[in-house]
Design a protein around this motif. Structure first.
Motif, mmCIF file in Angstrom:
data_model
loop_
_atom_site.group_PDB
_atom_site.id
_atom_site.type_symbol
_atom_site.label_atom_id
_atom_site.label_comp_id
_atom_site.label_asym_id
_atom_site.label_seq_id
_atom_site.Cartn_x
_atom_site.Cartn_y
_atom_site.Cartn_z
ATOM 1 N N GLU A 104 -75.707 62.139 100.947
ATOM 2 C CA GLU A 104 -75.417 60.934 100.170
ATOM 3 C C GLU A 104 -76.709 60.168 99.947
ATOM 4 O O GLU A 104 -77.621 60.208 100.786
ATOM 5 C CB GLU A 104 -74.418 60.028 100.901
ATOM 6 N N CYS A 105 -76.789 59.471 98.841
ATOM 7 C CA CYS A 105 -77.967 58.658 98.544
ATOM 8 C C CYS A 105 -77.558 57.514 97.621
ATOM 9 O O CYS A 105 -76.966 57.746 96.557
ATOM 10 C CB CYS A 105 -79.048 59.513 97.884
ATOM 11 N N HIS A 108 -80.687 50.806 98.116
ATOM 12 C CA HIS A 108 -80.657 49.741 99.119
ATOM 13 C C HIS A 108 -80.266 48.435 98.435
ATOM 14 O O HIS A 108 -80.790 48.099 97.368
ATOM 15 C CB HIS A 108 -82.053 49.627 99.753
ATOM 16 N N VAL A 116 -80.891 54.451 100.602
ATOM 17 C CA VAL A 116 -80.282 54.720 101.906
ATOM 18 C C VAL A 116 -79.580 56.063 101.805
ATOM 19 O O VAL A 116 -78.720 56.265 100.939
ATOM 20 C CB VAL A 116 -79.272 53.614 102.295
ATOM 21 N N THR A 117 -79.946 56.983 102.691
ATOM 22 C CA THR A 117 -79.384 58.322 102.636
ATOM 23 C C THR A 117 -78.587 58.640 103.893
ATOM 24 O O THR A 117 -78.800 58.055 104.951
ATOM 25 C CB THR A 117 -80.480 59.395 102.494
ATOM 26 N N GLN A 118 -77.681 59.557 103.736
ATOM 27 C CA GLN A 118 -77.014 60.213 104.863
ATOM 28 C C GLN A 118 -77.479 61.671 104.787
ATOM 29 O O GLN A 118 -77.128 62.390 103.843
ATOM 30 C CB GLN A 118 -75.496 60.106 104.752
ATOM 31 N N THR A 119 -78.303 62.059 105.755
ATOM 32 C CA THR A 119 -78.981 63.350 105.685
ATOM 33 C C THR A 119 -78.629 64.220 106.884
ATOM 34 O O THR A 119 -78.834 63.818 108.035
ATOM 35 C CB THR A 119 -80.509 63.144 105.612
ATOM 36 N N GLN A 128 -78.761 58.503 109.230
ATOM 37 C CA GLN A 128 -78.996 57.534 108.164
ATOM 38 C C GLN A 128 -80.498 57.298 108.090
ATOM 39 O O GLN A 128 -81.119 56.879 109.063
ATOM 40 C CB GLN A 128 -78.265 56.220 108.444
ATOM 41 N N VAL A 165 -81.385 47.398 107.204
ATOM 42 C CA VAL A 165 -80.652 48.662 107.301
ATOM 43 C C VAL A 165 -81.350 49.554 108.331
ATOM 44 O O VAL A 165 -82.551 49.818 108.222
ATOM 45 C CB VAL A 165 -80.569 49.375 105.942
ATOM 46 N N SER A 167 -82.641 52.821 110.209
ATOM 47 C CA SER A 167 -83.131 54.098 109.717
ATOM 48 C C SER A 167 -83.544 54.957 110.904
ATOM 49 O O SER A 167 -84.260 54.494 111.803
ATOM 50 C CB SER A 167 -84.323 53.890 108.775
#
Length: 212
Positions: A104-105, A108, A116-119, A128, A165, A167
Motif C-alpha cells: 500500500e502507498c 502523507h 506512507v507505505t505498508q511494505t 509501515q 507518522v 516509520s
C-alpha cells in the motif's frame, strides 16, 4: 542488533550495537577486554566493544556490518560470563536489508512529498515505512533496510517518526546502497517484478542488471 568489524579502521574490535541511545548521555564500564556502553539515565545497555576479538572468534572478514553464527554468538556470551557481566547478547539471525513489496502507498497527510507505505519484508512481516522518494508506488519490489540495519556508509537505521507518522525502516535508493552507476536522480531502487520478497539483498546484489 548490529555487529560491526573493521580491523583496518579501528583495530581488532568487534562492536555490537544493541539499542539506539537517541542522543542521550552515555557512559561505559570495562571488565577484562570487554567494554559495556550504557545510557546514564537508566542504565540501559546500548552497545558492547570486544577487544582483541580474533583470539576468540578467529580472523573476522569485514569492513562494517558482519553477521555471526550461532556458535560465535555463544562464544561472545561466554566471554561476558567469564568477566562477570550478567547480560547476554541475543540476535534473531534475520537479515536486515531485504527485498520488500510495497503493498500500500498513500500520501502523507502533513507533507507534500512524503508517502506512507505498508511494505512486506521477510517472514511475511509488514512494516509501515514513510518514504520521500518521488517514484514510490504500490506494487513495487524494493530494497528495505529494516530497523537495526547498518548501511554501507556506516549509518544505522532505527524506528523513527516523520511528521507525526511512525516509520519502521527505510526504502533504499541505489545511491544509498552504494551500487555502481547509481542514477543521479532522486528515487528508490525498483527491482524486477520476479524478484523474491524477503530474500537478503546481498544475495541478489551481483545479479542486478537494471537500476530504475
Amino acid at each position: 542488533m548490529i555487529f560491526s568489524y573493521n580491523k583496518e579502521a579501528v583495530g581488532d574490535i568487534l562492536m555490537v550495537v544493541t539499542a539506539n541511545a537517541q542522543d542521550k548521555a552515555v557512559d561505559s564500564e570495562s571488565k577484562g577486554a570487554i567494554t559495556r556502553i550504557f545510557i546514564q539515565e537508566d542504565g540501559t545497555t546500548v552497545g558492547w566493544n570486544f577487544f582483541d576479538i580474533s583470539r576468540t572468534l578467529g580472523n573476522l572478514d569485514g569492513r562494517g556490518q558482519i553477521f555471526l553464527t550461532k556458535e560465535q554468538l555463544e562464544l561472545l556470551n561466554r566471554l561476558l560470563t567469564e568477566v562477570s557481566f550478567k547480560e547476554t547478547i541475543e540476535d534473531d539471525g534475520r537479515p536486515k536489508i531485504v527485498v520488500g513489496f510495497v503493498k500500500e502507498c498513500h500520501k502523507h497527510e502533513d507533507s507534500d512529498h512524503l508517502s506512507v507505505t505498508q511494505t512486506e519484508v521477510d517472514g511475511g512481516e509488514v512494516l509501515q515505512i514513510v518514504c520521500g522518494a518521488p517514484n514510490i508506488q504500490a506494487g513495487q519490489k524494493v530494497v528495505v533496510a529494516k530497523p537495526e540495519a547498518m548501511m554501507p556508509d556506516g549509518s544505522m537505521i532505527w524506528p523513527g517518526n516523520l511528521r507525526g507518522v511512525d516509520s519502521f525502516g527505510m526504502i533504499c535508493s541505489a545511491k544509498e546502497l552504494q551500487l555502481p552507476d547509481a542514477p543521479r536522480e532522486k528515487g528508490i531502487l525498483v527491482l524486477p517484478e520476479e524478484t523474491e520478497v524477503g530474500i537478503s539483498f546481498p544475495q541478489i546484489k551481483k545479479s542486478l542488471s537494471i537500476l530504475s
